[in-house]
Design an enzyme around this catalytic site. Sequence first.
Site, PDB file in Angstrom:
ATOM      1  N   GLU A 147      -3.110   1.876   0.974  1.00 10.59           N
ATOM      2  CA  GLU A 147      -2.183   0.731   0.312  1.00 10.59           C
ATOM      3  C   GLU A 147      -3.310  -0.329   0.043  1.00 10.59           C
ATOM      4  O   GLU A 147      -3.316  -1.262   1.091  1.00 10.59           O
ATOM      5  CB  GLU A 147      -1.270   0.611   1.169  1.00 10.59           C
ATOM      6  CG  GLU A 147      -0.404  -0.566   0.456  1.00 10.59           C
ATOM      7  CD  GLU A 147       0.744  -1.504   1.525  1.00 10.59           C
ATOM      8  OE1 GLU A 147       1.636  -1.924   0.852  1.00 10.59           O
ATOM      9  OE2 GLU A 147       0.361  -1.348   2.778  1.00 10.59           O
ATOM     10  N   ASP A 151      -1.095   2.640   5.425  1.00 10.18           N
ATOM     11  CA  ASP A 151      -0.368   1.379   5.272  1.00 10.18           C
ATOM     12  C   ASP A 151      -1.132   0.093   5.468  1.00 10.18           C
ATOM     13  O   ASP A 151      -1.961   0.095   6.533  1.00 10.18           O
ATOM     14  CB  ASP A 151       0.923   1.288   6.061  1.00 10.18           C
ATOM     15  CG  ASP A 151       1.796   0.008   5.957  1.00 10.18           C
ATOM     16  OD1 ASP A 151       2.277  -0.149   5.000  1.00 10.18           O
ATOM     17  OD2 ASP A 151       1.730  -0.593   6.817  1.00 10.18           O
TER      18      ASP A 151
END
Length: 534
Positions: free
Chosen positions: A275, A212
């Site tokens: 990401e 992330d």
Amino acid sequence: MTLEQEQVRAAASDAAWWKAGVVYQVYPRSFQDSNADGIGDLAGIEARLDYLVALGVDAIWISPIFPSPMVDFGYDITDYRDIDPMFGTLADFDRLVRAAHGKGLRILLDFVPSHTSDQHPWFIQSRASRRNPKRDWYIWRDAKPDGSPPNNWISEFGGPSWTWDAATGQYYHNTFLSEQPALNWENPEVRAAMLDVIRFWYGRGVDGLRVDAITHIAPEVDAGDNPPNPDWTPDMGPTHSLLQVHSKNTPGCYEIVRLMRQVSDAFPGRVLIGETNGALEDVMRYYGPDLDLFQLPFNFGLVGAPWSADGIAGLVETYEAALPEGAWPNWVLGNHDVARIASRVGAAQARVAAALLLTLRGTPTLYQGDELGMESAEIPPEAVQDPWEKQVPGLGLGRDPVRTPMPWSGAPNAGFSAASPWLPVFLPPEGDVATQEGAPGTMLTFVRSLIALRRAEVALTDGSYRMLTATDDVLVFERRAGGDRLVVCLNFSGEDRPAGVGGTVRLSSVPGREGTVVTDLRLGPDEAVILRPA
């Protein structure tokens, strides 16, 4: 071929399973509740594994399940090596991994390395005093002479990216909410601790990580202000009023990913997905000059693309041309942060979108519910949960509309929970899972058929891509592996259109066309057809 050669080839194929696989994102709060508290959990995921097997996916990416105050629904972590009680226990997780592996499914976890919760023991120590041994585990800076923050940076959620700590007389950096202080990856102790987190979960059988917010992991906080964005308009939100030249996609990001990859490669068969977002050239850098960073830097090109045959064709061509030699592509249509694809392109085009995602070259990631044609829900103001929407209300940035519970059946709360769900339940136009499973020609039936065809045809899993035409609202492209060819024909319009190709129909979004032979294919409105040329 000798037995030894066959074993070597099989091992290599298994190590790169993610190339042929389909990844399915589970948002655990909204997948299945097993204990009647209105929130999905690990036991709920385990109970629905057979659904995922029937769908045909290969891996389940589970959004954060670690202990958290849930200020940002799990992306504010207090312990990287445990499970939040709302989702279950480590024993529940281990059981889920065993059950998934027993059914041929792999498990990917969301790894959140750029920041923690302000309730994490590390940060509690860090803010205890300037002399605390963990002070430098986070990013602290003095105020400017006038008492203002060290620079003009704006957080991703629209507020300031610096929070004043009166007790120690300094600001700490937060890329997101003030409750999410940024870790200082320049500190070697932080690096060692976080890399050990990767080893911990791999040791429990996890097959890969979706990393992330990697683009924010190495902010150059002493480089000064971010410059204004000359193209900014208020509807873009306050974050985009500045160009994030010092706070995003800095050289340090790539160095950190390389460290993660070195740890990951010590565990055979693991995959790292990043990401990554920003300009295409920024995304491509996350492959690494020697393909030694992410195996799959997420490609969000389809998320914001204008929905037209020529627009999509141009996007695919540009992306394919930008890939480093030997790099493997990937595609994403939706996730827990963006509007549902069926709402972006319209319900009639949802099948075309699914066919595109599952037939392009590369690894597709499918967000839960998109296989049902779920649309972004209308969330009443009193039911809003998302902190982004609460922090900048009225701009439509809230993510609750795409996080509503999975509708499984006609039971109360659509079979998601025996209790009132944490978000309201909304049904897709074609009904819940039970309804769509029992009727031919539904969105679910079509997606299952697409994935089954993808599994059966090497041209779709490992073949080359060549665009044939993108005219008159029709996109036609070829997938080829050796002598095996398939042609994908997508009608982006609501009217009949000629495709200009012929052959045997392998699959159509219109039931009943499979197996027919056509000399000059004519697509119906919003139709997707995959055929084998004569």
